[in-house]
Design a protein around this motif. Sequence first.
Motif, PDB file in Angstrom:
ATOM      1  N   ALA A   1       0.828  -1.206   0.000  1.00 49.55           N
ATOM      2  CA  ALA A   1       0.000   0.000   0.000  1.00 49.55           C
ATOM      3  C   ALA A   1       0.865   1.260   0.000  1.00 49.55           C
ATOM      4  N   ALA A   2       2.055   1.210   0.634  1.00 48.99           N
ATOM      5  CA  ALA A   2       2.935   2.370   0.635  1.00 48.99           C
ATOM      6  C   ALA A   2       3.441   2.668  -0.776  1.00 48.99           C
ATOM      7  N   LEU A   3       3.592   1.631  -1.598  1.00 47.87           N
ATOM      8  CA  LEU A   3       4.055   1.815  -2.974  1.00 47.87           C
ATOM      9  C   LEU A   3       2.895   2.070  -3.934  1.00 47.87           C
ATOM     10  N   TRP A   4       1.759   1.392  -3.683  1.00 50.02           N
ATOM     11  CA  TRP A   4       0.556   1.565  -4.505  1.00 50.02           C
ATOM     12  C   TRP A   4      -0.601   1.899  -3.579  1.00 50.02           C
ATOM     13  N   PRO A   5      -0.832   3.179  -3.276  1.00 48.13           N
ATOM     14  CA  PRO A   5      -1.841   3.565  -2.271  1.00 48.13           C
ATOM     15  C   PRO A   5      -3.237   3.027  -2.549  1.00 48.13           C
ATOM     16  N   GLU A   6      -3.564   2.744  -3.830  1.00 47.70           N
ATOM     17  CA  GLU A   6      -4.906   2.245  -4.103  1.00 47.70           C
ATOM     18  C   GLU A   6      -5.154   0.885  -3.454  1.00 47.70           C
ATOM     19  N   LEU A   7      -4.078   0.160  -3.103  1.00 46.81           N
ATOM     20  CA  LEU A   7      -4.242  -1.132  -2.441  1.00 46.81           C
ATOM     21  C   LEU A   7      -4.594  -0.988  -0.970  1.00 46.81           C
ATOM     22  N   ALA A   8      -4.533   0.244  -0.449  1.00 48.81           N
ATOM     23  CA  ALA A   8      -4.881   0.451   0.961  1.00 48.81           C
ATOM     24  C   ALA A   8      -6.341   0.132   1.230  1.00 48.81           C
ATOM     25  N   ALA A   9      -7.161   0.009   0.161  1.00 50.58           N
ATOM     26  CA  ALA A   9      -8.566  -0.345   0.350  1.00 50.58           C
ATOM     27  C   ALA A   9      -8.711  -1.703   1.030  1.00 50.58           C
ATOM     28  N   GLU A  10      -7.706  -2.598   0.842  1.00 48.38           N
ATOM     29  CA  GLU A  10      -7.768  -3.908   1.485  1.00 48.38           C
ATOM     30  C   GLU A  10      -7.590  -3.798   2.998  1.00 48.38           C
ATOM     31  N   LEU A  11      -7.061  -2.672   3.468  1.00 50.71           N
ATOM     32  CA  LEU A  11      -6.821  -2.484   4.902  1.00 50.71           C
ATOM     33  C   LEU A  11      -7.680  -1.364   5.474  1.00 50.71           C
ATOM     34  N   ALA A  12      -8.611  -0.858   4.678  1.00 53.03           N
ATOM     35  CA  ALA A  12      -9.378   0.326   5.070  1.00 53.03           C
ATOM     36  C   ALA A  12     -10.187   0.086   6.344  1.00 53.03           C
ATOM     37  N   PRO A  13     -10.270   1.147   7.200  1.00 52.12           N
ATOM     38  CA  PRO A  13      -9.503   2.389   7.093  1.00 52.12           C
ATOM     39  C   PRO A  13      -8.062   2.180   7.549  1.00 52.12           C
ATOM     40  N   ALA A  14      -7.115   2.709   6.763  1.00 48.00           N
ATOM     41  CA  ALA A  14      -5.700   2.439   7.031  1.00 48.00           C
ATOM     42  C   ALA A  14      -4.953   3.724   7.367  1.00 48.00           C
ATOM     43  N   GLU A  15      -4.026   3.603   8.318  1.00 52.26           N
ATOM     44  CA  GLU A  15      -3.093   4.679   8.647  1.00 52.26           C
ATOM     45  C   GLU A  15      -1.691   4.073   8.587  1.00 52.26           C
ATOM     46  N   ILE A  16      -0.939   4.444   7.564  1.00 53.32           N
ATOM     47  CA  ILE A  16       0.378   3.861   7.317  1.00 53.32           C
ATOM     48  C   ILE A  16       1.383   4.987   7.124  1.00 53.32           C
ATOM     49  N   ASP A  17       2.553   4.824   7.683  1.00 57.73           N
ATOM     50  CA  ASP A  17       3.622   5.820   7.577  1.00 57.73           C
ATOM     51  C   ASP A  17       4.914   5.051   7.256  1.00 57.73           C
ATOM     52  N   ALA A  18       5.543   5.366   6.119  1.00 56.10           N
ATOM     53  CA  ALA A  18       6.723   4.608   5.698  1.00 56.10           C
ATOM     54  C   ALA A  18       7.823   5.547   5.242  1.00 56.10           C
ATOM     55  N   ASP A  19       9.076   5.183   5.565  1.00 59.33           N
ATOM     56  CA  ASP A  19      10.253   5.885   5.068  1.00 59.33           C
ATOM     57  C   ASP A  19      10.976   4.973   4.092  1.00 59.33           C
ATOM     58  N   LEU A  20      11.369   5.544   2.934  1.00 61.44           N
ATOM     59  CA  LEU A  20      12.076   4.790   1.922  1.00 61.44           C
ATOM     60  C   LEU A  20      13.301   5.575   1.472  1.00 61.44           C
ATOM     61  N   THR A  21      14.317   4.880   1.043  1.00 62.97           N
ATOM     62  CA  THR A  21      15.506   5.525   0.503  1.00 62.97           C
ATOM     63  C   THR A  21      15.732   5.021  -0.912  1.00 62.97           C
ATOM     64  N   GLY A  22      16.218   5.908  -1.745  1.00 66.72           N
ATOM     65  CA  GLY A  22      16.523   5.573  -3.123  1.00 66.72           C
ATOM     66  C   GLY A  22      17.881   6.115  -3.505  1.00 66.72           C
ATOM     67  N   ASP A  23      18.296   5.824  -4.728  1.00 61.59           N
ATOM     68  CA  ASP A  23      19.607   6.304  -5.192  1.00 61.59           C
ATOM     69  C   ASP A  23      19.636   7.824  -5.315  1.00 61.59           C
ATOM     70  N   ASP A  24      18.458   8.438  -5.445  1.00 54.93           N
ATOM     71  CA  ASP A  24      18.426   9.882  -5.684  1.00 54.93           C
ATOM     72  C   ASP A  24      17.763  10.660  -4.555  1.00 54.93           C
ATOM     73  N   GLY A  25      17.493  10.047  -3.412  1.00 55.51           N
ATOM     74  CA  GLY A  25      16.899  10.796  -2.309  1.00 55.51           C
ATOM     75  C   GLY A  25      16.129   9.891  -1.368  1.00 55.51           C
ATOM     76  N   SER A  26      15.490  10.530  -0.393  1.00 53.93           N
ATOM     77  CA  SER A  26      14.689   9.789   0.579  1.00 53.93           C
ATOM     78  C   SER A  26      13.234  10.210   0.441  1.00 53.93           C
ATOM     79  N   TYR A  27      12.339   9.297   0.785  1.00 57.85           N
ATOM     80  CA  TYR A  27      10.914   9.530   0.618  1.00 57.85           C
ATOM     81  C   TYR A  27      10.184   9.171   1.906  1.00 57.85           C
ATOM     82  N   ARG A  28       9.063   9.859   2.099  1.00 54.65           N
ATOM     83  CA  ARG A  28       8.165   9.521   3.200  1.00 54.65           C
ATOM     84  C   ARG A  28       6.756   9.443   2.638  1.00 54.65           C
ATOM     85  N   VAL A  29       6.085   8.333   2.895  1.00 55.33           N
ATOM     86  CA  VAL A  29       4.737   8.103   2.390  1.00 55.33           C
ATOM     87  C   VAL A  29       3.795   7.980   3.583  1.00 55.33           C
TER      88      VAL A  29
END
Length: 267
Positions: free
Chosen positions: A55-83
């Motif tokens: 769900a953090a990568l494809w938010p539309e899948l959060a419907a399977e966990l609805a109502p969902a509250e998710i907080d994720a940190d990711l790192t990539g070659d070009d920066g950091s992300y927070r979803v």
Amino acid sequence: MSPSSLRFARLAVQRAGDRIPRGHGFELTGLTGGVTVVHGPNGSGKSTTALALQAALWPELAAELAPAEIDADLTGDDGSYRVRLDAGRVEVLEDGVATVLSVGPVEQRRRYRLALDELLIEEDRAFAAAIARESQGGYDLAGAVARLGFVRAPRTPRSARQELGAARKAVAAAHDRQRALLDREDRLVGWRRDLEEARAAEAEVAVLHAAIEAAEAFGELERLRTRLGAYDPLALRLTGGERDELQGLDDRIAELERKGAAARDDA
């Protein structure tokens, strides 16, 4: 933004529908680019963790966990992300700046979710060996065998190899059926969402019909009030017995006229 590679560094699930009520969430920290094994008994949250990662990568899948509250940190070659996902709202930050995270179509998510036996036969032998070691609790059993001088088991008979091959084919067929069921589950989730929207629309239509009927009733009431106001005030004082009273007067007049005529004849 479509990064070339991404690695999860942290995952927090505060709520995930009926699976995890509010106040009973969990957080995974210290995730690295290596192999992370999540294990536990049934109902401990392994499947929920996998769904939350997706769900953090494809938010539309959060419907399977609805109502969902998710907080994720990711790192990539070009920066950091927070979803952040919160009851349908999605926020993505790249190094603190709002952005859109694109990791490919949601239909490709299956390639990132493999069963243990699929990982163990991975062409990358070093990766497969790491998976096998972690699934054994992190112990290097092959190294322990070598150091302790255990004798290798005798060669497996041909019949046993054939049975093993048949068993592997059966497992592969089972995985195919499992994937088909998962795809069907995804469709059912979509249909359930459509059904809920249709029911909500039906309820809204019923409310609108009731409002229209009420408006028509109030309009008819105003028209009746207008007609009532147009009547002569004297007419409003009628009680309903006036017809009988008029008939009685007519009969009395006719009787008096008869008596008068009779009196003239006698005179």
